[in-house]
Design a protein around this motif. Structure first.
Motif, PDB file in Angstrom:
ATOM      1  N   THR A  47     -12.756  69.797  11.747  1.00  0.00           N
ATOM      2  CA  THR A  47     -11.631  69.406  11.065  1.00  0.00           C
ATOM      3  C   THR A  47     -11.810  69.299   9.298  1.00  0.00           C
ATOM      4  OG1 THR A  47     -12.112  67.067  11.214  1.00  0.00           O
ATOM      5  CG2 THR A  47     -10.924  67.876  12.978  1.00  0.00           C
ATOM      6  N   PRO A  48     -10.496  69.272   8.776  1.00  0.00           N
ATOM      7  CA  PRO A  48     -10.803  69.529   7.297  1.00  0.00           C
ATOM      8  C   PRO A  48     -11.737  68.737   6.568  1.00  0.00           C
ATOM      9  CG  PRO A  48      -8.479  69.688   7.917  1.00  0.00           C
ATOM     10  CD  PRO A  48      -9.362  69.031   9.291  1.00  0.00           C
ATOM     11  N   CYS A  49     -11.615  67.321   6.868  1.00  0.00           N
ATOM     12  CA  CYS A  49     -12.414  66.535   5.692  1.00  0.00           C
ATOM     13  C   CYS A  49     -13.684  65.831   6.445  1.00  0.00           C
ATOM     14  CB  CYS A  49     -11.279  65.612   5.285  1.00  0.00           C
ATOM     15  SG  CYS A  49      -9.830  66.183   4.522  1.00  0.00           S
ATOM     16  N   LYS A  50     -13.712  65.310   7.624  1.00  0.00           N
ATOM     17  CA  LYS A  50     -14.923  64.443   8.186  1.00  0.00           C
ATOM     18  C   LYS A  50     -16.001  65.567   8.735  1.00  0.00           C
ATOM     19  CE  LYS A  50     -13.606  60.657   9.867  1.00  0.00           C
ATOM     20  NZ  LYS A  50     -13.241  59.701  11.153  1.00  0.00           N
ATOM     21  N   PRO A  51     -17.137  65.556   8.322  1.00  0.00           N
ATOM     22  CA  PRO A  51     -18.131  66.279   8.809  1.00  0.00           C
ATOM     23  C   PRO A  51     -18.650  65.805  10.342  1.00  0.00           C
ATOM     24  CG  PRO A  51     -19.253  64.636   7.250  1.00  0.00           C
ATOM     25  CD  PRO A  51     -17.630  64.704   7.229  1.00  0.00           C
ATOM     26  N   GLY A 173       8.346  69.124   7.669  1.00  0.00           N
ATOM     27  CA  GLY A 173       8.552  70.678   6.819  1.00  0.00           C
ATOM     28  C   GLY A 173       7.135  70.771   6.126  1.00  0.00           C
ATOM     29  N   GLU A 174       7.316  71.831   5.102  1.00  0.00           N
ATOM     30  CA  GLU A 174       6.402  72.101   4.536  1.00  0.00           C
ATOM     31  C   GLU A 174       6.153  71.192   3.032  1.00  0.00           C
ATOM     32  OE1 GLU A 174       3.918  74.054   5.388  1.00  0.00           O
ATOM     33  OE2 GLU A 174       4.596  74.177   7.089  1.00  0.00           O
ATOM     34  N   ASP A 175       7.176  70.650   2.831  1.00  0.00           N
ATOM     35  CA  ASP A 175       7.544  69.851   1.443  1.00  0.00           C
ATOM     36  C   ASP A 175       6.164  68.998   1.436  1.00  0.00           C
ATOM     37  OD1 ASP A 175       7.829  68.540  -0.934  1.00  0.00           O
ATOM     38  OD2 ASP A 175      10.017  68.405  -0.451  1.00  0.00           O
ATOM     39  N   GLU A 176       5.301  69.145   0.400  1.00  0.00           N
ATOM     40  CA  GLU A 176       4.012  68.347   0.317  1.00  0.00           C
ATOM     41  C   GLU A 176       4.321  66.939  -0.477  1.00  0.00           C
ATOM     42  OE1 GLU A 176       0.844  70.425  -1.352  1.00  0.00           O
ATOM     43  OE2 GLU A 176       1.024  71.950   0.362  1.00  0.00           O
ATOM     44  N   LYS A 177       5.743  66.854  -1.108  1.00  0.00           N
ATOM     45  CA  LYS A 177       6.054  65.758  -2.001  1.00  0.00           C
ATOM     46  C   LYS A 177       6.811  64.650  -1.025  1.00  0.00           C
ATOM     47  CE  LYS A 177       5.866  68.241  -6.321  1.00  0.00           C
ATOM     48  NZ  LYS A 177       6.583  68.399  -7.460  1.00  0.00           N
ATOM     49  N   ALA A 178       7.326  65.262   0.082  1.00  0.00           N
ATOM     50  CA  ALA A 178       8.354  64.357   0.559  1.00  0.00           C
ATOM     51  C   ALA A 178       8.331  64.642   2.439  1.00  0.00           C
ATOM     52  CB  ALA A 178       9.734  64.309   0.289  1.00  0.00           C
ATOM     53  N   LEU A 179       8.486  63.701   3.194  1.00  0.00           N
ATOM     54  CA  LEU A 179       8.225  63.898   4.425  1.00  0.00           C
ATOM     55  C   LEU A 179       9.503  63.971   5.244  1.00  0.00           C
ATOM     56  CD1 LEU A 179       5.271  61.641   5.759  1.00  0.00           C
ATOM     57  CD2 LEU A 179       5.222  64.080   5.150  1.00  0.00           C
ATOM     58  N   HIS A 233      -8.333  63.040   8.661  1.00  0.00           N
ATOM     59  CA  HIS A 233      -6.858  63.288   7.765  1.00  0.00           C
ATOM     60  C   HIS A 233      -6.772  64.864   7.316  1.00  0.00           C
ATOM     61  CE1 HIS A 233      -5.642  59.173   7.356  1.00  0.00           C
ATOM     62  NE2 HIS A 233      -6.713  58.879   7.772  1.00  0.00           N
ATOM     63  N   HIS A 234      -5.556  65.037   6.824  1.00  0.00           N
ATOM     64  CA  HIS A 234      -5.448  66.270   6.417  1.00  0.00           C
ATOM     65  C   HIS A 234      -6.046  66.490   4.822  1.00  0.00           C
ATOM     66  CE1 HIS A 234      -3.507  70.097   5.828  1.00  0.00           C
ATOM     67  NE2 HIS A 234      -2.580  70.123   6.677  1.00  0.00           N
ATOM     68  N   HIS A 235      -6.338  67.664   4.416  1.00  0.00           N
ATOM     69  CA  HIS A 235      -6.949  67.594   3.062  1.00  0.00           C
ATOM     70  C   HIS A 235      -5.927  68.041   1.996  1.00  0.00           C
ATOM     71  CE1 HIS A 235      -6.153  71.855   4.488  1.00  0.00           C
ATOM     72  NE2 HIS A 235      -6.163  72.210   3.209  1.00  0.00           N
ATOM     73  N   LYS A 236      -4.705  67.958   2.498  1.00  0.00           N
ATOM     74  CA  LYS A 236      -3.676  68.040   1.274  1.00  0.00           C
ATOM     75  C   LYS A 236      -2.171  67.693   1.988  1.00  0.00           C
ATOM     76  CE  LYS A 236      -2.610  72.938   2.286  1.00  0.00           C
ATOM     77  NZ  LYS A 236      -2.461  74.350   1.817  1.00  0.00           N
ATOM     78  N   MET A 243      -0.769  59.062   8.099  1.00  0.00           N
ATOM     79  CA  MET A 243      -1.708  59.149   9.299  1.00  0.00           C
ATOM     80  C   MET A 243      -2.643  60.142   9.582  1.00  0.00           C
ATOM     81  SD  MET A 243       1.183  61.567  11.340  1.00  0.00           S
ATOM     82  CE  MET A 243      -0.002  62.475  12.538  1.00  0.00           C
ATOM     83  N   PRO A 244      -3.593  59.972  10.378  1.00  0.00           N
ATOM     84  CA  PRO A 244      -4.619  61.111  10.659  1.00  0.00           C
ATOM     85  C   PRO A 244      -3.976  62.258  11.170  1.00  0.00           C
ATOM     86  CG  PRO A 244      -4.929  59.481  12.258  1.00  0.00           C
ATOM     87  CD  PRO A 244      -3.839  58.892  11.439  1.00  0.00           C
ATOM     88  N   CYS A 245      -4.432  63.415  10.675  1.00  0.00           N
ATOM     89  CA  CYS A 245      -3.754  64.713  11.277  1.00  0.00           C
ATOM     90  C   CYS A 245      -4.309  65.585  12.243  1.00  0.00           C
ATOM     91  CB  CYS A 245      -3.076  65.526   9.820  1.00  0.00           C
ATOM     92  SG  CYS A 245      -2.351  64.449   8.925  1.00  0.00           S
TER      93      CYS A 245
END
Length: 253
Positions: A47-51, A173-179, A233-236, A243-245
């Protein structure tokens, strides 16, 4: 016009473009990272962040390991550095080329197989000791098929390590500033209103959400025993603040 019936070919082309552009999942390890891995010093990711915890792995020496949709020269060279017999099964020519580049640079042999994991895997029953499958089944419509094929090609006692998206990720959606909730679940990318292949590729290909019933329950249904899991979690993006993704699982045949 898009041929969504051939959605895996669209996704393959997308990964070729990402790899050619030097995308973050196509940055092959450097020589020093490989040298460190020969000494057992490494972090690799489902997954993106946790080894992945090192105690999830089997002894690598002489183990037959399948990197499932794991091209790109990031994870499988670590297994090869510790003398595993590695096969990489991926549908992207460019991701496989990166594996070949690292193998040539470091002087080890590796089996590279181009193929579509939505189809029957091109391997005999009970071939592998471990399968390493980082986040990728979001590009496959029938995830239970993937688990059944993994079970088939693993030896008894073999280990499946897999990472996958939390289905809730596809609500937004794809908006990284708002959900903003924009999709019903399960999300099916073949029903996306975008028809142009290039636009689909630009927007992340043809993806699918999968319920925990088909992700974790599907492994159990295939015959696996779930041994451990963790969330990541997501990396971005904004969603990772809430939430964890992603989820990673360790399962045993």
């Amino acid at each position: 016009m898009s041929q969504k019936a051939n959605y895996t070919k669209i996704n393959s082309k997308m990964w070729d473009e990402w790899a050619s552009a030097g995308g973050e999942w196509s940055l092959a390890i450097n020589h020093q990272d490989f040298a460190d891995a020969t000494q057992g010093i490494f972090d690799i990711y489902l997954t993106p962040c946790k080894p992945v915890p090192h105690n999830w792995f089997i002894p690598f020496k002489k183990a037959k390991i399948l990197g499932l949709a794991s091209g790109g020269g990031q994870q499988c060279p670590v297994f090869a550095a510790q003398h595993a017999e590695v096969t990489v099964f991926d549908y992207s020519d460019k991701q496989l080329e990166l594996e070949k580049m690292v193998a040539t640079r470091e002087g080890y042999s590796i089996d590279l197989v181009k193929g579509d994991m939505s189809k029957t895997f091109p391997f005999e029953d009970e071939t592998f000791d471990m399968i390493f499958n980082p986040v990728s089944n979001c590009y496959i419509q029938d995830v239970e098929h993937v688990w059944q094929e993994c079970f088939r090609v693993l030896k008894k006692g073999g280990v499946l390590l897999s990472g996958f998206a939390n289905p809730a990720l596809y609500l937004f959606g794809e908006d990284e500033k708002a959900l903003q909730v924009v999709n019903k679940l399960p999300y099916d990318g073949t029903k996306n209103t975008v028809e142009n292949d290039e636009e689909l590729i630009k927007n992340g290909g043809v993806q699918f959400s999968h319920s925990l019933e088909t992700q974790i329950g599907g492994q159990l249904k295939a015959g696996f025993t779930l041994q451990d899991l963790y969330e990541d979690h997501h990396h971005k993006g904004k969603i990772t603040e809430y939430m964890p993704c992603y989820i990673a699982t360790k399962s045993i045949k």
